[in-house]
Design an enzyme around this catalytic site. Structure first.
Site, short mmCIF file in Angstrom:
data_model
loop_
_atom_site.label_atom_id
_atom_site.label_comp_id
_atom_site.label_asym_id
_atom_site.label_seq_id
_atom_site.Cartn_x
_atom_site.Cartn_y
_atom_site.Cartn_z
N THR A 129 4.20 10.69 -4.23
CA THR A 129 3.26 9.87 -4.63
C THR A 129 2.35 11.31 -4.73
O THR A 129 2.18 12.10 -4.08
CB THR A 129 3.01 9.31 -3.93
OG1 THR A 129 1.30 8.99 -5.16
CG2 THR A 129 2.61 8.87 -2.65
N ASP A 130 2.06 11.81 -5.87
CA ASP A 130 0.10 12.34 -6.50
C ASP A 130 -1.06 12.09 -4.94
O ASP A 130 -1.19 13.08 -4.43
CB ASP A 130 -0.39 12.62 -8.07
CG ASP A 130 -0.17 11.27 -8.14
OD1 ASP A 130 -0.34 10.52 -7.52
OD2 ASP A 130 -1.35 11.18 -9.24
N GLU A 131 -0.48 10.89 -4.76
CA GLU A 131 -1.57 10.43 -3.74
C GLU A 131 -1.78 11.27 -2.49
O GLU A 131 -2.61 11.46 -1.29
CB GLU A 131 -1.88 8.54 -3.62
CG GLU A 131 -1.59 8.58 -4.83
CD GLU A 131 -2.45 6.81 -4.57
OE1 GLU A 131 -3.32 6.21 -3.04
OE2 GLU A 131 -2.88 6.07 -5.26
N TYR A 154 -2.24 4.71 2.98
CA TYR A 154 -1.24 4.05 2.28
C TYR A 154 -0.53 5.67 1.99
O TYR A 154 0.68 6.28 2.39
CB TYR A 154 -1.33 3.48 0.99
CG TYR A 154 -0.12 3.50 -0.41
CD1 TYR A 154 1.09 3.18 -0.29
CD2 TYR A 154 -0.58 4.39 -1.11
CE1 TYR A 154 2.37 4.13 -1.21
CE2 TYR A 154 -0.05 5.53 -2.35
CZ TYR A 154 1.21 4.70 -2.47
OH TYR A 154 2.40 5.17 -2.92
N LYS A 158 3.28 7.62 2.93
CA LYS A 158 3.57 8.38 2.20
C LYS A 158 3.86 9.30 2.09
O LYS A 158 4.91 10.82 2.68
CB LYS A 158 3.54 8.21 0.98
CG LYS A 158 3.44 7.09 0.33
CD LYS A 158 5.01 6.58 0.46
CE LYS A 158 5.52 6.97 -1.60
NZ LYS A 158 7.04 6.48 -1.65
#
Ligand code: NAD
Ligand code: DAU
Length: 340
Positions: A129-131, A154, A158
């Protein structure tokens, strides 16, 4: 795809997973998809009712944290490729309880990598994810070489799984490719996430809870475009490489919420500014030029069409929404929004 391949999709009963399974069966004739999913609160086999009787599709209930489940599956048939999407995916839930995020996203990914490596899988796409990049200021975009700076439990879990996947490639020459995508929207998204939550609340004339000042920015991509990007990476991605995926489509949360209200002909007074998400990332923006230049991918859906189709889907599938929102979700909703 020329030769028939057995592709294992983990988390195929969730939002992106179910859209991906459907997309792959539609795009490729010679393919077999095995969907491994633990069916957590968000996993729902109903999302795949329309492909259930397709002989190219098989569902296996199993948990990526359970090595036995994985050994049984990998020993039962040859798996050519894995597309790994199974995860705990909701930032707010990771703030309430981070443990399951570490167990599923970090430990589960490591167990899956190990079993897939042992069984000689030829391609492993890790859906990140970009997060993992953290938060941006008012300008700039994340490229693949941006440092990782995850801010929520989260995002940190990830980032852990993303780096483990890359470490398996570097150390063992295991053919891992990593994707980092921005916010997805579209059919079958669980109504705890911004867009479906706002649509469902507006339809019921309930308050629309906007965190903080509503000025946080996300880059939105229609889910089918993400599926097409993963397919391109699955087939042409280079092992050890990371591919950013994004919509080049930045929106402030408050503007998305007002757009939804307008499209549903509901008044702005339904907007309710509530206590901010702790550690709330201000802005995400993705530079997806590598996907375009090296794999020829770009989004096919405009936001205008994607959001209208999504709103129509929720309007036409309110019984699906009410079913997934019954049970555990009711408690979660009360805890999240009545305490703010
Ligand atoms: P989702 O929460 O809708 O679905 C996750 C699926 O994983 C569910 O079907 C669930 O049952 C399954 N699952 C959870 N734990 C499991 C376990 N231990 N074993 C087997 N299955 C398990 O998630 P989503 O929004 O579809 O996201 C899918 C993936 O894409 C995730 O890895 C997420 O981090 C990533 N991602 C999501 C977005 C987004 O905007 N939704 C953007 C970028 C990346
Ligand atoms: O960027 C990719 C990520 O996008 C994925 O990795 C995650 O799995 C996915 O859940 C999503 O994370 P976000 O936190 O960006 O999505 P969410 O829909 O939870 O929130 C989007 C924005 O809307 C965020 O700024 C928080 C805000 N928000 C969210 C909810 C649920 C609100 O203002 N009110 C809400 O009730």
């Amino acid at each position: 795809m020329s030769l028939r391949q057995n592709i294992l999709v983990t988390g195929g009963a969730g939002f992106i997973g179910s859209n991906f399974v459907r997309y792959m069966l539609k795009q490729h004739g010679e393919i077999a998809i095995i969907n491994l999913d633990a069916l957590t609160y968000v996993g729902n086999l109903e999302n795949l009712d329309d492909v259930n009787s397709d002989p190219r599709y098989t569902f296996v209930k199993g948990d990526i944290r359970n090595r036995e489940d994985l050994e049984t599956l990998f020993s039962s048939k040859p798996i050519d490729a894995v597309v790994h999407m199974a995860a705990e995916s909701h930032v707010d839930r990771s703030i309430v309880g981070a443990g399951i995020f570490v167990e599923t996203n970090v430990l589960g990914t490591q167990i899956l990598l190990e079993v897939a490596k042992t069984h000689g899988v030829k391609r492993f796409v890790h859906v990140s994810t970009d997060e993992v990049y953290g938060s941006l200021g008012e300008t700039g975009k994340f490229t693949e070489s941006a440092p990782l700076h995850p801010n929520s439990p989260y995002a940190a879990s990830k980032a852990g799984s993303d780096l483990l996947a890359l470490a398996y490639q570097h150390t063992f020459d295991f053919p891992v490719v990593v994707t980092r995508c921005s916010n997805n929207y579209g059919p079958y998204q669980f109504p705890e996430k911004l867009i479906p939550l706002m649509i469902m609340n507006a339809l019921q004339d309930k308050q629309l809870p906007v965190y903080g000042d509503g000025l946080n920015v996300r880059d939105w991509l229609y889910v089918e475009d993400h599926c097409a990007a993963i397919d391109a990476v699955l087939q042409q991605g280079v092992p050890g490489e990371v591919y950013n995926i994004g919509g080049n489509n930045e929106w402030k949360n408050i503007d998305i919420v007002k757009l939804i209200l307008k499209k549903l002909d509901k008044p702005d007074k339904l907007v309710s500014f509530v206590k901010d998400r702790p550690g709330h990332d201000r802005r995400y923006a993705i530079d997806a030029s590598k996907m375009n230049e090296t794999l020829g991918w770009k989004p096919a859906h405009t936001f205008e069409k994607g959001i209208s189709d999504t709103i129509d889907w929720y309007l036409n599938n309110q019984s699906w929404c009410h079913r997934v929102m019954s049970g555990e979700y009711q408690e979660y909703y009360k805890m999240m929004y009545h305490e703010r």
